[in-house]
Design an enzyme around this catalytic site. Structure first.
Site, mmCIF file in Angstrom:
data_model
loop_
_atom_site.group_PDB
_atom_site.id
_atom_site.type_symbol
_atom_site.label_atom_id
_atom_site.label_comp_id
_atom_site.label_asym_id
_atom_site.label_seq_id
_atom_site.Cartn_x
_atom_site.Cartn_y
_atom_site.Cartn_z
ATOM 1 N N HIS A 122 0.890 -1.318 0.021
ATOM 2 C CA HIS A 122 -0.048 -0.127 0.017
ATOM 3 C C HIS A 122 0.751 1.280 -0.167
ATOM 4 O O HIS A 122 1.860 1.429 0.615
ATOM 5 C CB HIS A 122 -0.902 0.151 1.179
ATOM 6 C CG HIS A 122 -0.248 -0.014 2.406
ATOM 7 N ND1 HIS A 122 0.209 1.007 3.195
ATOM 8 C CD2 HIS A 122 0.295 -1.314 3.404
ATOM 9 C CE1 HIS A 122 0.866 0.505 4.341
ATOM 10 N NE2 HIS A 122 0.779 -0.805 4.539
ATOM 11 N N ASP A 123 0.310 2.360 -0.849
ATOM 12 C CA ASP A 123 0.896 3.588 -0.815
ATOM 13 C C ASP A 123 2.286 3.692 -1.411
ATOM 14 O O ASP A 123 3.051 4.594 -1.287
ATOM 15 C CB ASP A 123 0.993 4.139 0.737
ATOM 16 C CG ASP A 123 -0.553 4.215 1.189
ATOM 17 O OD1 ASP A 123 -1.439 4.948 0.752
ATOM 18 O OD2 ASP A 123 -0.763 3.525 2.274
ATOM 19 N N GLY A 140 4.925 -0.887 2.497
ATOM 20 C CA GLY A 140 4.323 0.235 2.480
ATOM 21 C C GLY A 140 4.905 1.408 2.309
ATOM 22 O O GLY A 140 6.035 1.807 3.115
#
Length: 268
Positions: A122-123, A140
């Site tokens: 994520h991200d 992440g």
């Protein structure tokens, strides 16, 4: 040519398929997915969430894109995954949605190669022309520059930055930021010089490479502090764009340390 969908595939109502899209056998495309022109999902591909995939990207069997992040702070916010054009996403690769704590977006640039079973969490923000070899894992919030290449089985700690044109050796554990044009190897990785092979392959000017090598020796010398040496290099090589890229990268460092050569003290 209009989009074609194999009879065994599931494309949920609301999904947007541009001209030339091919959805192969046993794929599942979610309601909030956008597939650009000529995207091909070969077979057994799952694309979920608010995910967009750019034109001419090809996704191989058992890849999973746009699933919720593996982050216990995620609470269902409608974050996104954006994948650029002309990417190759190989078998069993996984790329997850963003989170509220990381800008709500995971992004992959254009012309990237994601090899077998790699994971982008994520991200993460991944630039253009990046090669991520088999079983590489990006935790992440990592930021990866353009033309970065990863050797297989490498792990990257969350929030790490890796600058443009860097090379990461296989089986490495990257816990610190890697400068643009740098080469990092090992567990925990240390800086092992400049990615001279990559610079030459991409036709960088010979004089610019020589200036970068001189600046590298200055910045990672043993005298003084890293801050002092970076300031000296910034002044001495004020007209050298490659050197200024490295200087800007180091001075922008926040929570993560800078990856240093083995013979440079880490207490700086």
């Amino acid at each position: 040519m209009p989009a074609s969908v194999h009879p065994s595939a599931i494309v949920e109502p609301g999904a947007q398929l541009a001209d030339g899209v091919k959805v192969g056998p046993f794929c599942h495309v979610g309601a909030n997915v956008q597939l650009g022109a000529n995207v091909e999902l070969i077979s057994h591909v799952v694309v979920a969430g608010h995910t967009s995939i750019g034109a001419d990207t090809r996704v191989y069997p058992f890849a999973s894109l746009g699933q919720p992040p593996q982050d216990l702070k995620y609470h269902g916010e409608q974050s996104r995954l954006i994948i650029g054009e002309r990417c190759q996403i190989r078998e069993s690769a996984t790329v997850h949605l963003g989170t509220e704590g990381g800008g709500m977006e995971t992004r992959i640039g254009d012309d990237c190669l994601l090899m077998t079973a790699c994971h982008i969490a994520h991200d993460c923000i991944v630039g253009n022309n990046v090669i991520i070899a088999a079983y590489v894992g990006l935790a992440g919030h990592c930021h990866i520059g353009n033309y970065v290449a990863f050797g297989g089985m490498t792990g990257v700690h969350q929030f790490v930055r890796i600058g443009d044109h860097a090379f990461i050796g296989g089986y490495s554990m990257i816990h610190a930021d890697v400068i643009p044009y740098g080469m990092a190897l090992g567990n925990r990785a240390r800086l092992a010089g400049l990615n001279l092979v990559g610079l030459k392959r991409r036709k960088f000017d010979r004089e610019a490479i020589h200036a970068l090598r001189a600046a590298y020796r200055m910045i990672f010398a043993s005298e003084g502090t890293l801050k002092e040496r970076v300031e000296d290099a910034a002044e001495l090589f004020a007209n050298e764009p490659l050197v200024q890229d490295v200087v800007s990268f180091i001075t922008a460092a926040n929570d993560r340390p800078i990856c240093l050569p083995a013979d440079v003290a880490t207490e700086e």
